[in-house]
Design an enzyme around this catalytic site. Structure first.
Site, PDB file in Angstrom:
ATOM      1  N   ASN A 165       1.289  -1.136  -0.365  1.00 21.68           N
ATOM      2  CA  ASN A 165       0.186   0.349  -0.039  1.00 21.68           C
ATOM      3  C   ASN A 165       1.125   1.421  -0.082  1.00 21.68           C
ATOM      4  O   ASN A 165       2.108   1.178   0.662  1.00 21.68           O
ATOM      5  CB  ASN A 165      -0.843   0.089   1.329  1.00 21.68           C
ATOM      6  CG  ASN A 165      -2.488   0.986   0.778  1.00 21.68           C
ATOM      7  OD1 ASN A 165      -2.361   1.345   0.011  1.00 21.68           O
ATOM      8  ND2 ASN A 165      -2.809   0.174   2.323  1.00 21.68           N
ATOM      9  N   ASN A 166       0.130   2.666  -0.528  1.00 20.61           N
ATOM     10  CA  ASN A 166       1.134   3.333  -0.501  1.00 20.61           C
ATOM     11  C   ASN A 166       2.570   3.237  -1.201  1.00 20.61           C
ATOM     12  O   ASN A 166       2.991   3.953  -0.779  1.00 20.61           O
ATOM     13  CB  ASN A 166       1.062   4.208   0.980  1.00 20.61           C
ATOM     14  CG  ASN A 166      -0.189   4.464   1.638  1.00 20.61           C
ATOM     15  OD1 ASN A 166      -0.972   4.635   0.542  1.00 20.61           O
ATOM     16  ND2 ASN A 166      -0.157   3.923   2.606  1.00 20.61           N
ATOM     17  N   ARG A 167       2.338   2.405  -2.272  1.00 20.59           N
ATOM     18  CA  ARG A 167       4.119   2.300  -2.562  1.00 20.59           C
ATOM     19  C   ARG A 167       4.872   2.316  -2.143  1.00 20.59           C
ATOM     20  O   ARG A 167       6.660   2.568  -2.699  1.00 20.59           O
ATOM     21  CB  ARG A 167       4.075   3.814  -3.853  1.00 20.59           C
ATOM     22  CG  ARG A 167       2.880   4.869  -4.362  1.00 20.59           C
ATOM     23  CD  ARG A 167       2.711   3.183  -5.653  1.00 20.59           C
ATOM     24  NE  ARG A 167       1.220   3.896  -6.420  1.00 20.59           N
ATOM     25  CZ  ARG A 167       0.508   2.925  -6.922  1.00 20.59           C
ATOM     26  NH1 ARG A 167       0.117   1.697  -6.763  1.00 20.59           N
ATOM     27  NH2 ARG A 167      -0.309   3.694  -7.906  1.00 20.59           N
ATOM     28  N   LEU A 168       4.652   1.701  -0.787  1.00 21.06           N
ATOM     29  CA  LEU A 168       5.810   1.128   0.033  1.00 21.06           C
ATOM     30  C   LEU A 168       5.902   0.075   0.168  1.00 21.06           C
ATOM     31  O   LEU A 168       5.946  -0.855   1.078  1.00 21.06           O
ATOM     32  CB  LEU A 168       5.423   2.039   1.430  1.00 21.06           C
ATOM     33  CG  LEU A 168       5.722   3.343   1.468  1.00 21.06           C
ATOM     34  CD1 LEU A 168       5.632   3.668   3.315  1.00 21.06           C
ATOM     35  CD2 LEU A 168       6.929   4.228   1.518  1.00 21.06           C
ATOM     36  N   HIS A 169       6.675  -0.322  -0.821  1.00 20.45           N
ATOM     37  CA  HIS A 169       6.942  -1.772  -1.572  1.00 20.45           C
ATOM     38  C   HIS A 169       8.040  -2.226  -0.743  1.00 20.45           C
ATOM     39  O   HIS A 169       8.979  -2.018  -0.661  1.00 20.45           O
ATOM     40  CB  HIS A 169       6.705  -2.186  -3.132  1.00 20.45           C
ATOM     41  CG  HIS A 169       5.495  -1.096  -3.874  1.00 20.45           C
ATOM     42  ND1 HIS A 169       4.574  -1.432  -4.033  1.00 20.45           N
ATOM     43  CD2 HIS A 169       6.325  -0.332  -4.400  1.00 20.45           C
ATOM     44  CE1 HIS A 169       4.087  -0.474  -4.886  1.00 20.45           C
ATOM     45  NE2 HIS A 169       5.149   0.351  -5.067  1.00 20.45           N
TER      46      HIS A 169
END
Ligand SMILES: Cc1cc2nc3c(=O)[nH]c(=O)nc-3n(C[C@H](O)[C@H](O)[C@H](O)COP(=O)(O)O)c2cc1C
Ligand code: PXP
Length: 205
Positions: free
Chosen positions: A184-188
Protein backbone atom coordinates in the site's frame (compact mmCIF):
# COMPACT_ATOMS: atom_id res chain seq x y z
CA UNK A 1 -6.06 3.46 -13.39
CA UNK A 2 -4.85 3.20 -9.83
CA UNK A 3 -4.42 -0.12 -8.11
CA UNK A 4 -3.68 -0.40 -4.39
CA UNK A 5 -1.25 -3.20 -3.63
CA UNK A 6 -1.17 -5.38 -0.55
CA UNK A 7 -3.56 -7.71 1.19
CA UNK A 8 -1.30 -10.73 1.46
CA UNK A 9 1.42 -11.33 4.07
CA UNK A 10 4.62 -9.27 3.80
CA UNK A 11 7.61 -11.04 2.30
CA UNK A 12 10.39 -10.89 4.89
CA UNK A 13 14.03 -11.85 5.26
CA UNK A 14 12.77 -15.08 6.95
CA UNK A 15 11.21 -16.16 3.64
CA UNK A 16 14.76 -16.34 2.27
CA UNK A 17 15.97 -18.75 4.96
CA UNK A 18 16.13 -21.57 2.39
CA UNK A 19 17.78 -19.38 -0.26
CA UNK A 20 16.57 -17.43 -3.28
CA UNK A 21 15.69 -20.47 -5.38
CA UNK A 22 13.12 -21.86 -2.95
CA UNK A 23 11.37 -18.49 -2.72
CA UNK A 24 11.50 -17.86 -6.48
CA UNK A 25 10.04 -21.32 -7.14
CA UNK A 26 7.30 -20.75 -4.60
CA UNK A 27 6.38 -17.41 -6.22
CA UNK A 28 6.40 -19.06 -9.67
CA UNK A 29 4.03 -21.70 -8.32
CA UNK A 30 1.75 -18.95 -6.99
CA UNK A 31 1.81 -17.30 -10.44
CA UNK A 32 0.83 -20.65 -11.98
CA UNK A 33 -1.90 -21.22 -9.39
CA UNK A 34 -3.24 -17.72 -10.06
CA UNK A 35 -3.44 -18.72 -13.75
CA UNK A 36 -1.35 -15.78 -14.88
CA UNK A 37 -0.66 -16.01 -18.62
CA UNK A 38 2.80 -17.40 -19.44
CA UNK A 39 3.97 -17.44 -15.79
CA UNK A 40 7.48 -18.46 -16.86
CA UNK A 41 7.87 -15.48 -19.20
CA UNK A 42 10.78 -13.16 -18.44
CA UNK A 43 11.57 -9.74 -19.82
CA UNK A 44 15.20 -10.11 -20.85
CA UNK A 45 17.44 -7.05 -21.05
CA UNK A 46 20.71 -7.13 -22.95
CA UNK A 47 23.06 -4.39 -24.16
CA UNK A 48 24.57 -3.79 -27.58
CA UNK A 49 28.17 -2.88 -28.35
CA UNK A 50 27.45 0.81 -27.64
CA UNK A 51 25.83 0.02 -24.30
CA UNK A 52 22.30 0.66 -25.57
CA UNK A 53 19.78 -1.60 -23.84
CA UNK A 54 17.24 -3.84 -25.57
CA UNK A 55 14.46 -5.89 -24.02
CA UNK A 56 12.17 -8.67 -25.21
CA UNK A 57 10.18 -11.49 -23.64
CA UNK A 58 11.49 -15.07 -23.58
CA UNK A 59 10.42 -18.18 -21.68
CA UNK A 60 12.40 -19.34 -18.66
CA UNK A 61 12.72 -23.10 -19.03
CA UNK A 62 14.65 -23.83 -15.86
CA UNK A 63 15.24 -22.14 -12.53
CA UNK A 64 18.15 -23.67 -10.71
CA UNK A 65 20.83 -22.91 -8.09
CA UNK A 66 23.17 -21.10 -10.45
CA UNK A 67 20.54 -19.10 -12.34
CA UNK A 68 17.80 -19.27 -14.94
CA UNK A 69 17.84 -20.81 -18.41
CA UNK A 70 16.15 -19.71 -21.64
CA UNK A 71 16.45 -20.90 -25.24
CA UNK A 72 16.86 -18.86 -28.37
CA UNK A 73 18.66 -18.34 -31.65
CA UNK A 74 22.37 -17.54 -31.17
CA UNK A 75 22.40 -15.41 -34.34
CA UNK A 76 19.43 -13.28 -33.25
CA UNK A 77 19.88 -9.71 -32.12
CA UNK A 78 19.97 -10.80 -28.47
CA UNK A 79 22.44 -13.54 -29.39
CA UNK A 80 24.71 -10.89 -30.92
CA UNK A 81 24.40 -8.74 -27.82
CA UNK A 82 25.25 -11.68 -25.56
CA UNK A 83 28.27 -12.64 -27.69
CA UNK A 84 29.66 -9.11 -27.30
CA UNK A 85 28.55 -8.40 -23.73
CA UNK A 86 27.59 -11.60 -21.91
CA UNK A 87 25.45 -10.00 -19.21
CA UNK A 88 21.69 -9.76 -18.77
CA UNK A 89 18.85 -8.77 -16.52
CA UNK A 90 15.72 -10.95 -16.50
CA UNK A 91 12.44 -9.96 -14.85
CA UNK A 92 9.42 -12.15 -14.14
CA UNK A 93 6.60 -9.56 -14.30
CA UNK A 94 4.00 -11.26 -12.11
CA UNK A 95 1.82 -8.17 -11.93
CA UNK A 96 -1.38 -10.19 -11.40
CA UNK A 97 -0.06 -11.35 -8.01
CA UNK A 98 1.70 -8.06 -7.27
CA UNK A 99 5.15 -9.58 -7.46
CA UNK A 100 8.26 -9.26 -9.57
CA UNK A 101 11.55 -11.13 -9.44
CA UNK A 102 14.67 -9.88 -11.23
CA UNK A 103 17.77 -12.00 -11.82
CA UNK A 104 20.92 -10.25 -13.00
CA UNK A 105 24.32 -11.59 -13.91
CA UNK A 106 26.75 -12.95 -16.43
CA UNK A 107 25.41 -15.09 -19.25
CA UNK A 108 26.89 -18.32 -20.56
CA UNK A 109 25.63 -20.90 -23.03
CA UNK A 110 24.37 -24.15 -21.55
CA UNK A 111 26.05 -27.34 -22.76
CA UNK A 112 25.15 -28.92 -26.10
CA UNK A 113 23.85 -31.93 -24.14
CA UNK A 114 21.50 -29.76 -22.10
CA UNK A 115 20.24 -27.99 -25.22
CA UNK A 116 19.70 -31.36 -26.93
CA UNK A 117 17.73 -32.67 -23.95
CA UNK A 118 15.44 -29.62 -23.96
CA UNK A 119 15.14 -29.64 -27.78
CA UNK A 120 13.85 -33.21 -27.64
CA UNK A 121 10.90 -32.08 -25.49
CA UNK A 122 9.77 -29.38 -27.97
CA UNK A 123 6.89 -30.08 -30.34
CA UNK A 124 8.03 -30.84 -33.88
CA UNK A 125 6.31 -27.65 -35.09
CA UNK A 126 8.47 -25.52 -32.74
CA UNK A 127 11.56 -27.43 -33.87
CA UNK A 128 10.78 -26.76 -37.52
CA UNK A 129 10.06 -23.12 -36.71
CA UNK A 130 13.53 -22.72 -35.23
CA UNK A 131 15.03 -24.01 -38.51
CA UNK A 132 12.71 -21.92 -40.67
CA UNK A 133 13.37 -18.54 -39.02
CA UNK A 134 16.56 -16.52 -39.24
CA UNK A 135 15.48 -14.78 -36.08
CA UNK A 136 15.74 -10.97 -36.03
CA UNK A 137 16.60 -10.69 -39.74
CA UNK A 138 14.27 -8.88 -42.15
CA UNK A 139 12.10 -10.88 -44.57
CA UNK A 140 10.05 -9.52 -47.46
CA UNK A 141 6.73 -11.19 -46.70
CA UNK A 142 4.80 -13.71 -44.60
CA UNK A 143 4.63 -15.88 -47.72
CA UNK A 144 8.44 -16.02 -47.87
CA UNK A 145 8.54 -17.13 -44.22
CA UNK A 146 6.01 -19.88 -44.94
CA UNK A 147 8.08 -20.99 -47.94
CA UNK A 148 11.06 -21.32 -45.61
CA UNK A 149 8.93 -23.47 -43.29
CA UNK A 150 7.80 -25.64 -46.23
CA UNK A 151 11.41 -26.10 -47.27
CA UNK A 152 12.60 -27.30 -43.84
CA UNK A 153 9.47 -29.43 -43.40
CA UNK A 154 10.39 -31.27 -46.62
CA UNK A 155 14.07 -31.46 -45.67
CA UNK A 156 13.38 -33.27 -42.38
CA UNK A 157 10.41 -35.36 -43.55
CA UNK A 158 10.47 -38.89 -42.22
CA UNK A 159 13.09 -38.31 -39.54
CA UNK A 160 13.88 -36.45 -36.34
CA UNK A 161 14.54 -32.74 -36.55
CA UNK A 162 18.10 -32.14 -35.29
CA UNK A 163 19.11 -29.22 -33.06
CA UNK A 164 20.02 -26.30 -35.34
CA UNK A 165 23.64 -25.21 -34.90
CA UNK A 166 22.37 -21.66 -34.36
CA UNK A 167 20.00 -22.54 -31.49
CA UNK A 168 20.52 -23.25 -27.79
CA UNK A 169 20.19 -22.31 -24.17
CA UNK A 170 21.69 -19.51 -22.13
CA UNK A 171 22.11 -19.38 -18.37
CA UNK A 172 21.67 -15.99 -16.68
CA UNK A 173 23.77 -16.41 -13.54
CA UNK A 174 21.98 -15.44 -10.34
CA UNK A 175 24.56 -12.89 -9.21
CA UNK A 176 21.79 -10.82 -7.67
CA UNK A 177 18.11 -11.69 -7.29
CA UNK A 178 15.55 -9.09 -6.25
CA UNK A 179 12.16 -10.01 -4.84
CA UNK A 180 9.57 -7.23 -5.13
CA UNK A 181 6.14 -7.32 -3.56
CA UNK A 182 3.56 -4.58 -4.04
CA UNK A 183 2.36 -2.80 -0.88
CA UNK A 184 0.00 0.00 0.00
CA UNK A 185 1.02 3.64 -0.57
CA UNK A 186 3.76 2.46 -2.97
CA UNK A 187 5.80 1.35 0.07
CA UNK A 188 6.62 -1.96 -1.53
CA UNK A 189 8.86 -4.69 -0.14
CA UNK A 190 12.15 -5.18 -1.95
CA UNK A 191 14.68 -7.79 -0.87
CA UNK A 192 17.87 -8.19 -2.87
CA UNK A 193 19.84 -11.40 -2.40
CA UNK A 194 23.45 -11.99 -3.38
CA UNK A 195 23.53 -15.79 -3.56
CA UNK A 196 27.36 -15.95 -3.58
CA UNK A 197 27.53 -14.92 0.09
CA UNK A 198 23.86 -15.19 1.04
CA UNK A 199 23.60 -11.48 1.87
CA UNK A 200 20.07 -10.08 1.91
CA UNK A 201 19.57 -6.32 1.64
CA UNK A 202 16.23 -4.54 1.98
CA UNK A 203 15.88 -1.74 -0.55
CA UNK A 204 13.62 1.28 -0.30
CA UNK A 205 10.71 1.05 -2.69
C1 LIG B 1 5.42 -14.72 -24.30
C2 LIG B 1 6.60 -14.73 -25.24
C3 LIG B 1 7.54 -15.73 -25.13
C4 LIG B 1 8.64 -15.77 -25.99
N1 LIG B 1 9.58 -16.73 -25.79
C5 LIG B 1 10.68 -16.73 -26.56
C6 LIG B 1 11.72 -17.67 -26.29
O1 LIG B 1 11.67 -18.48 -25.35
N2 LIG B 1 12.80 -17.65 -27.10
C7 LIG B 1 12.91 -16.76 -28.14
O2 LIG B 1 13.91 -16.82 -28.84
N3 LIG B 1 11.96 -15.85 -28.39
C8 LIG B 1 10.85 -15.81 -27.62
N4 LIG B 1 9.88 -14.87 -27.85
C9 LIG B 1 10.10 -13.89 -28.93
C10 LIG B 1 11.03 -12.77 -28.40
O3 LIG B 1 10.29 -11.87 -27.60
C11 LIG B 1 11.74 -11.98 -29.52
O4 LIG B 1 10.80 -11.42 -30.40
C12 LIG B 1 12.71 -12.85 -30.32
O5 LIG B 1 13.44 -13.72 -29.48
C13 LIG B 1 13.70 -11.97 -31.08
O6 LIG B 1 14.38 -11.15 -30.15
P1 LIG B 1 15.71 -10.35 -30.56
O7 LIG B 1 15.50 -9.80 -31.94
O8 LIG B 1 15.85 -9.28 -29.52
O9 LIG B 1 16.86 -11.32 -30.51
C14 LIG B 1 8.79 -14.79 -27.00
C15 LIG B 1 7.83 -13.76 -27.10
C16 LIG B 1 6.77 -13.73 -26.23
C17 LIG B 1 5.78 -12.60 -26.33
C1 PXP C 1 10.66 -17.45 -31.23
C2 PXP C 1 10.48 -18.35 -30.05
N1 PXP C 1 11.43 -19.24 -29.77
C3 PXP C 1 11.30 -20.08 -28.71
C4 PXP C 1 10.19 -20.04 -27.91
C5 PXP C 1 10.10 -21.04 -26.79
O1 PXP C 1 9.29 -22.03 -27.29
P1 PXP C 1 9.19 -23.52 -26.70
O2 PXP C 1 8.32 -23.40 -25.50
O3 PXP C 1 8.58 -24.28 -27.83
O4 PXP C 1 10.59 -23.97 -26.41
C6 PXP C 1 9.18 -19.13 -28.17
C7 PXP C 1 7.98 -19.07 -27.28
O5 PXP C 1 7.04 -18.12 -27.65
C8 PXP C 1 9.34 -18.27 -29.26
O6 PXP C 1 8.38 -17.36 -29.57
Amino acid sequence: MRVAYGGDADVTEADLADGWLALARSWLQQAIDAQLPEPNAIVLGTVDAEGRPATRTVLCKEMRDDGIVFYTNHTSEKGGHLAGRPVASATFPWIGIQRQVTVRGSVTRVSAEETAAYWATRPRGSQLGAWASEQSRPIASRADLERQLDEVTRRFEGGDVPVPPHWGGYLVAAETVEFWQGRNNRLHNRLRVTPRDGAVVRLQP
